[in-house]
Each structure stands twice: as C-alpha cells, then as structure tokens.
Design a protein around this motif. Structure first.
Motif, PDB file in Angstrom:
ATOM      1  N   ARG A 151       0.827  -1.219   0.000  1.00  0.00           N
ATOM      2  CA  ARG A 151       0.000   0.000   0.000  1.00  0.00           C
ATOM      3  C   ARG A 151       0.856   1.262   0.000  1.00  0.00           C
ATOM      4  NH1 ARG A 151      -4.900  -1.222   2.263  1.00  0.00           N
ATOM      5  NH2 ARG A 151      -5.622   0.744   1.317  1.00  0.00           N
ATOM      6  N   LEU A 152       1.862   1.282   0.881  1.00  0.00           N
ATOM      7  CA  LEU A 152       2.828   2.375   0.918  1.00  0.00           C
ATOM      8  C   LEU A 152       4.211   1.795   0.682  1.00  0.00           C
ATOM      9  CD1 LEU A 152       1.566   4.412   4.020  1.00  0.00           C
ATOM     10  CD2 LEU A 152       1.452   5.147   1.627  1.00  0.00           C
ATOM     11  N   ALA A 153       4.982   2.407  -0.185  1.00  0.00           N
ATOM     12  CA  ALA A 153       6.306   1.897  -0.544  1.00  0.00           C
ATOM     13  C   ALA A 153       7.392   2.704   0.149  1.00  0.00           C
ATOM     14  CB  ALA A 153       6.489   1.970  -2.059  1.00  0.00           C
ATOM     15  N   LEU A 154       8.287   2.017   0.824  1.00  0.00           N
ATOM     16  CA  LEU A 154       9.413   2.668   1.485  1.00  0.00           C
ATOM     17  C   LEU A 154      10.428   3.124   0.438  1.00  0.00           C
ATOM     18  CD1 LEU A 154      10.852   3.267   4.255  1.00  0.00           C
ATOM     19  CD2 LEU A 154      12.003   1.065   3.937  1.00  0.00           C
ATOM     20  N   VAL A 155      10.788   4.422   0.478  1.00  0.00           N
ATOM     21  CA  VAL A 155      11.771   4.937  -0.473  1.00  0.00           C
ATOM     22  C   VAL A 155      13.040   5.432   0.211  1.00  0.00           C
ATOM     23  CG1 VAL A 155      10.076   5.542  -2.220  1.00  0.00           C
ATOM     24  CG2 VAL A 155      10.677   7.228  -0.470  1.00  0.00           C
ATOM     25  N   ARG A 156      12.976   5.668   1.518  1.00  0.00           N
ATOM     26  CA  ARG A 156      14.156   6.166   2.238  1.00  0.00           C
ATOM     27  C   ARG A 156      14.052   5.766   3.693  1.00  0.00           C
ATOM     28  NH1 ARG A 156      16.129  11.767   3.959  1.00  0.00           N
ATOM     29  NH2 ARG A 156      13.963  12.430   3.783  1.00  0.00           N
ATOM     30  N   ARG A 157      15.169   5.338   4.272  1.00  0.00           N
ATOM     31  CA  ARG A 157      15.195   4.946   5.676  1.00  0.00           C
ATOM     32  C   ARG A 157      16.542   5.311   6.286  1.00  0.00           C
ATOM     33  NH1 ARG A 157      13.412  -0.688   8.627  1.00  0.00           N
ATOM     34  NH2 ARG A 157      14.580  -0.390  10.568  1.00  0.00           N
ATOM     35  N   THR A 158      16.511   5.880   7.478  1.00  0.00           N
ATOM     36  CA  THR A 158      17.721   6.152   8.244  1.00  0.00           C
ATOM     37  C   THR A 158      17.566   5.552   9.628  1.00  0.00           C
ATOM     38  OG1 THR A 158      18.211   8.216   7.060  1.00  0.00           O
ATOM     39  CG2 THR A 158      19.206   7.931   9.232  1.00  0.00           C
TER      40      THR A 158
ATOM     41  N   GLU B 218      16.581   4.017  -0.375  1.00  0.00           N
ATOM     42  CA  GLU B 218      17.837   4.584   0.120  1.00  0.00           C
ATOM     43  C   GLU B 218      17.941   4.314   1.613  1.00  0.00           C
ATOM     44  OE1 GLU B 218      19.504   9.066   1.035  1.00  0.00           O
ATOM     45  OE2 GLU B 218      18.155   8.766  -0.666  1.00  0.00           O
ATOM     46  N   VAL B 219      19.013   3.694   2.052  1.00  0.00           N
ATOM     47  CA  VAL B 219      19.185   3.306   3.453  1.00  0.00           C
ATOM     48  C   VAL B 219      20.473   3.918   3.989  1.00  0.00           C
ATOM     49  CG1 VAL B 219      19.466   1.389   5.066  1.00  0.00           C
ATOM     50  CG2 VAL B 219      17.940   1.147   3.097  1.00  0.00           C
TER      51      VAL B 219
END
Length: 209
Positions: free
Chosen positions: A137-144, A180-181
């Motif tokens: 449903r929601l796509a992760l595009v960036r994580r820190t 992006e991680v």
C-alpha cells in the motif's frame, strides 16, 4: 517549547522540495515539527492536527516568524482540515497511541497528494510492524536508522514512503526496488557531545549548538 530529539530528527530529516506547497503534521503536539517545516519550506503552508489541545502549538506559532503560514486544529485524523496539495506530504509523530498503524496507513493513503511523501520516526520494533502493515500500500523509499551513540544498538528508524500504487511517485528520484538506506549516530558517547552528522542535520533549529 518542549523539544524532543525524535521531533527534531523528523522535522529536519523529512524531505522538503521546492515544489512543496502544503504539508500536514499529524499529532502536532507543541507544533515543533510544523514550525520546522515552515522554516525549511518558505513557500509552503503547514497544518498541524492533534486529537489533544493545540493551544500551545498556536502560541508557539504566534511567537514565530512563520505564523502566517502555519495553522493548527484539534480534531481526529479522520476529519482533518483540507489535505495537502500537490507535492505535499505529512510527517507523522513517533507514537501511535491514539491511532493504530492500520488507521494511520489508511489516513495517509487518503490524504497523500500525487507526488507527495509521508515521513515517520518510530522505535525499531514498531518500525518493522509498520512496514508490515504498509506492505503493498505504501512503498518505502528512504530509511535512516538512528543510534544514540556509536556503541548503542539502533533505537529509532526514520522512514519515508510514497503510495505503492503510483509508480511515477517512486521513479522520480529513487529505484522502485531499493530504498535509500543510511544510518545516523546522534551522540559521540561523551556527555552532551553530538556527532558532526547530527549537528549538520539539525543545526538550523538550535539557537546554541
């Protein structure tokens, strides 16, 4: 104004782009994140909503240089003010005390404009649960991932999402297959000593740093 590290991190980390014109701060509390967004996005109007009283947030906004572009409302997320316009996205609070993750996901899907982003900071275990709730449903595009000191385990996750059913939202500036991680360490381990990375991210929001 009460200032917490999580709020400062989210307000400084959430993506702000030149085309952003409307933003929504969910669970605004004292209005900290709303005011940070207004500071970062001089063309945007920011609305903060909270199920609890927003009197303190209004007082803080009135005393700020951005009072003309920030508004607050006490209301459930299910009956908020007008949603963000094109290019806007709502940063969200750390905890979901009054709003289960499934309800938060559904609200974001309803409110997020085409091309908009949703940012959130959560404790690591809760972040994994939220990712599971958002699957498809929601796509992760960036994580820190955030550590308090170099030797401490990761305690928090900053995450940014787009709608999974809008491929154009993802392909604009990231790969659909690989978000992006990165990792951020807040302190050096010495008392009140912060890392250069944390200082660089947040220095615009501290009077003395």
């Amino acid at each position: 104004m009460k200032v917490g590290t999580d709020g400062v991190l989210l307000g400084a980390w959430a993506a702000v782009r030149p085309q952003d014109r409307r933003m929504l701060d969910i669970g605004t509390g004292t209005g900290l994140i709303a005011l940070m967004l207004a500071q970062r996005a001089p063309e945007a109007h920011v609305t903060g909503v909270d199920i609890d009283d927003v009197g303190q947030a209004r007082e803080n906004a009135a005393a700020s240089p951005w009072s003309g572009r920030v508004a607050f409302a006490q209301c459930p997320l299910f009956s908020p003010p007008p949603p963000p316009g094109p290019g806007g996205g709502p940063p969200a609070p750390r905890h979901a005390v009054h709003l289960p993750f499934g309800d938060l996901r559904d609200a974001v899907l309803r409110l997020l404009a085409p091309g908009g982003r949703f940012a959130v900071i959560l404790p690591t275990a809760e972040a994994e649960r939220f990712l599971a709730v958002c699957a498809g449903r929601l796509a992760l595009v960036r994580r820190t991932d955030v550590r308090t000191t170099p030797r401490r385990p990761v305690k928090r996750a900053l995450m940014e999402f787009v709608r999974a059913d809008r491929p154009a939202d993802r392909s604009a500036d990231c790969s659909a297959a690989a978000p992006e991680v990165s990792e951020l360490v807040v302190g050096t381990g010495e008392h009140e000593c912060y890392t250069p990375e944390y200082r660089a991210l947040t220095r615009d929001f501290y009077l003395k740093f």
